[in-house]
Write an enzyme that holds these catalytic residues in place. Structure first.
Site, PDB file in Angstrom:
ATOM      1  N   GLU A 167       6.422   3.877  -3.566  1.00 22.25           N
ATOM      2  CA  GLU A 167       7.140   3.193  -2.353  1.00 22.25           C
ATOM      3  C   GLU A 167       8.626   2.804  -2.571  1.00 22.25           C
ATOM      4  O   GLU A 167       9.184   1.604  -2.548  1.00 22.25           O
ATOM      5  CB  GLU A 167       6.359   1.867  -1.807  1.00 22.25           C
ATOM      6  CG  GLU A 167       4.855   2.015  -1.685  1.00 22.25           C
ATOM      7  CD  GLU A 167       4.538   0.787  -0.911  1.00 22.25           C
ATOM      8  OE1 GLU A 167       5.091  -0.216  -0.610  1.00 22.25           O
ATOM      9  OE2 GLU A 167       3.427   0.843  -0.251  1.00 22.25           O
ATOM     10  N   GLU A 362      -2.824   3.832  -1.575  1.00 21.51           N
ATOM     11  CA  GLU A 362      -3.209   2.373  -1.222  1.00 21.51           C
ATOM     12  C   GLU A 362      -3.728   2.106   0.327  1.00 21.51           C
ATOM     13  O   GLU A 362      -2.804   2.810   1.034  1.00 21.51           O
ATOM     14  CB  GLU A 362      -1.883   1.644  -1.309  1.00 21.51           C
ATOM     15  CG  GLU A 362      -1.501   1.272  -2.797  1.00 21.51           C
ATOM     16  CD  GLU A 362      -0.204   0.383  -2.764  1.00 21.51           C
ATOM     17  OE1 GLU A 362      -0.007  -0.221  -1.950  1.00 21.51           O
ATOM     18  OE2 GLU A 362       0.513   0.515  -3.789  1.00 21.51           O
TER      19      GLU A 362
HETATM   20  C1  PNW Z   1       2.768  -2.261  -1.031  1.00 20.44           C
HETATM   21  N1  PNW Z   1       6.388  -4.178   4.069  1.00 20.44           N
HETATM   22  O1  PNW Z   1       3.775  -3.383  -0.710  1.00 20.44           O
HETATM   23  C2  PNW Z   1       2.847  -2.335  -2.608  1.00 20.44           C
HETATM   24  O2  PNW Z   1       2.784  -1.081  -2.955  1.00 20.44           O
HETATM   25  C3  PNW Z   1       1.767  -3.170  -3.071  1.00 20.44           C
HETATM   26  O3  PNW Z   1       1.933  -3.637  -4.416  1.00 20.44           O
HETATM   27  C4  PNW Z   1       1.675  -4.444  -2.381  1.00 20.44           C
HETATM   28  O4  PNW Z   1       0.792  -5.490  -2.955  1.00 20.44           O
HETATM   29  C5  PNW Z   1       0.791  -3.786  -1.070  1.00 20.44           C
HETATM   30  O5  PNW Z   1       1.685  -2.880  -0.523  1.00 20.44           O
HETATM   31  C6  PNW Z   1       0.580  -4.994   0.102  1.00 20.44           C
HETATM   32  O6  PNW Z   1       1.665  -5.544   0.484  1.00 20.44           O
HETATM   33  C7  PNW Z   1       4.321  -3.392   0.466  1.00 20.44           C
HETATM   34  O7  PNW Z   1       6.994  -5.272   4.098  1.00 20.44           O
HETATM   35  C8  PNW Z   1       5.110  -4.596   0.791  1.00 20.44           C
HETATM   36  O8  PNW Z   1       6.731  -3.326   5.042  1.00 20.44           O
HETATM   37  C9  PNW Z   1       5.792  -4.834   1.655  1.00 20.44           C
HETATM   38  C10 PNW Z   1       5.600  -3.820   2.734  1.00 20.44           C
HETATM   39  C11 PNW Z   1       5.345  -2.745   2.614  1.00 20.44           C
HETATM   40  C12 PNW Z   1       4.513  -2.497   1.505  1.00 20.44           C
END
Ligand code: PNW
Length: 457
Positions: A167, A362
């Site tokens: 990401e 994921e």
């Molecule tokens: C992903 N947003 O994070 C990550 O790859 C993981 O480590 C995380 O625990 C999981 O999704 C759940 O959040 C994100 O704000 C964190 O758009 C924030 C965002 C998107 C993905």
């Protein structure tokens, strides 16, 4: 021919985690500090001052955790390597004790018939590299490729699948523009430099891994499933185009289509002179990949509305676009639950970038789970979420999209970044006082899905 609710033969079933979110052992065996150590120890940055110092103590409990994976019948496990465990200063000498941990973990997985899928960078940049400019500094891309090669040298004989970044959207925009993630900077020009250097790091690492003999090389993105508030509105379609450029095509096109789209370059030029973009970079970034990881949680609806404030600091230059508040059923993160968004996203990627096999690296949901009096964790809401999203994946497959696997986020409750431990994404419950693991009902349900290679109808 209808495949019913069964997945294609050979479909890969697994679960995912990330180093800083589960390992703990922040000071063990020569590990150096990362930007997430610094950030989480800075008051006000993470909920209730939580840090990853102990987390799930997976660094010490990995044999038990792998046994749990095996009990669930997982065929694959996606985990990340902590760069500052391997290189405490981010570059230079490799810390053999850091590598030893992943060596033992990989052996444990293989011993139980679980395929390791490595993520090289899940956000824990060595702090000493941030001190030199972090992802705004071009050399970070080369240091990343050196680190990738060092990891491969030790683990490449047993790990077939290597992904470079997790990401980069989050690393660049949340890390350098909105500042809600480490390193917490708030400068859109820095965020665009970070986007480019992350991509360049991906390309250089992919090239290094390939040269060293890696079987499969890829990257994981979190494309925004951006949809128009009104499918008939031209203004909303234009808003979709802008957000899609800024969040999606800025990564997809350099990696899979040879370079940045003209409209995205123009968008970036409003904030930056693009001095970071050098001759030959786009060729490096376009290195061939064997798989594309897709992380999906929730869709984003936008509308073109003159005067609307835009999507905030994480979406530089989106003034005049309304980001609709999440509606309908939400997870504990406040994220809208909408499986159709995943089908739409997969179909779009399959159409626009057709040659790369896709893996859902994921997908999952946070809910406020608590063990009941019987000690079990009844998480019917998570089962419904996973069931709905697996149906959405199946629909995309039936429509011809090449999806090869699904990795649930997450194997166990863990450090949810700025939200600390208060958000629980695991299919295994973790009691942080005792480090006791309890498979939730969703874990038992998932085991059944894996066994039948499909969904109960
Ligand atoms: C992903 N947003 O994070 C990550 O790859 C993981 O480590 C995380 O625990 C999981 O999704 C759940 O959040 C994100 O704000 C964190 O758009 C924030 C965002 C998107 C993905």
């Amino acid at each position: 021919m209808t495949v019913g609710l069964r997945f294609p033969d050979g479909f890969v079933w697994g679960a995912a985690t990330a180093a800083y979110q589960i390992e703990g052992a922040a000071r063990d065996d020569g590990r150096g500090p990362s930007i997430w150590d610094t950030f989480s120890r800075t008051p006000g940055k993470v909920y209730a001052g939580h840090t990853g110092d102990v987390a799930c103590d997976h660094y010490h409990r990995y044999p038990d955790d792998v046994r749990l994976m095996s009990d669930l019948g997982l065929r694959a496990y996606r985990f990340s390597i902590s760069w500052p465990r391997l290189q405490p200063d981010g570059s230079g000498p490799v810390n053999p004790r850091g590598l030893d941990f992943y060596d033992r973990l990989v052996d444990e997985l293989i011993g139980r018939g679980i395929d390791p899928i490595v993520t090289l960078y899940h956000w824990d940049l060595p702090q000493s590299l941030e001190d030199r400019g972090g992802w705004t500094h071009r050399d970070t891309a080369s240091w990343f490729a050196e680190y990738a090669a060092a990891a491969y040298t030790r683990l490449g004989d047993r790990v077939a699948t290597w992904t470079t970044l997790n990401e980069p959207w989050c690393s660049a925009y949340l890390g350098y523009a909105s500042g809600v993630h480490a390193p917490g900077r708030q400068d859109p020009a820095a965020a665009f430099a970070a986007v480019h250097h992350l991509l360049l790091g991906h390309g250089l690492a992919a090239r290094a891994l390939r040269a060293a003999g890696a079987e499969k090389v890829g990257i994981t993105l979190n494309p925004v499933a951006v949809l128009p508030a009104d499918p008939e509105s031209e203004a909303d379609a234009e808003a979709v185009r802008v957000v899609d450029g800024l969040a999606n095509r800025i990564f997809f096109d350099p990696i899979l289509a040879g370079g940045y789209p003209a409209d995205v370059l123009e968008h970036m030029r409003r904030f930056s002179d693009l001095a970071f973009l050098q001759d030959g970079d786009e060729k490096v970034i376009a290195a061939a990949i064997d798989l594309l990881g897709i992380n999906y949680y929730s869709p984003t609806y936008v509308a073109g509305r003159p005067g609307a404030p835009g999507g905030g600091a994480a979406h530089p230059g989106t003034e005049g676009i309304l980001f609709l508040p999440p509606a309908g059923p939400l997870t504990d993160m406040g994220w809208q639950i909408e499986p159709a968004g995943l089908t739409a996203l997969l179909e779009r990627i399959g159409r626009d970038y057709p040659t790369t096999p896709l893996y859902i690296t994921e997908n999952g949901a946070a809910f406020d789970d608590k063990p009941g009096a019987d000690g079990q964790v009844a998480d019917a809401d998570r089962i419904a979420y996973l069931d709905g999203h697996l149906r959405a994946v199946l629909t995309a497959i039936e429509r011809g999209v090449d999806v090869r696997g699904y990795l649930v986020w997450s194997l166990m409750d863990n450090f949810e970044w700025a939200e600390g431990y208060r958000k629980r994404f695991g299919i295994i419950h973790v009691d942080y006082q005792t480090q006791r693991r309890t498979p939730k009902d969703s874990a038992l349900w998932y085991r059944d899905v894996i066994t039948r290679n499909g969904l109960p109808s």
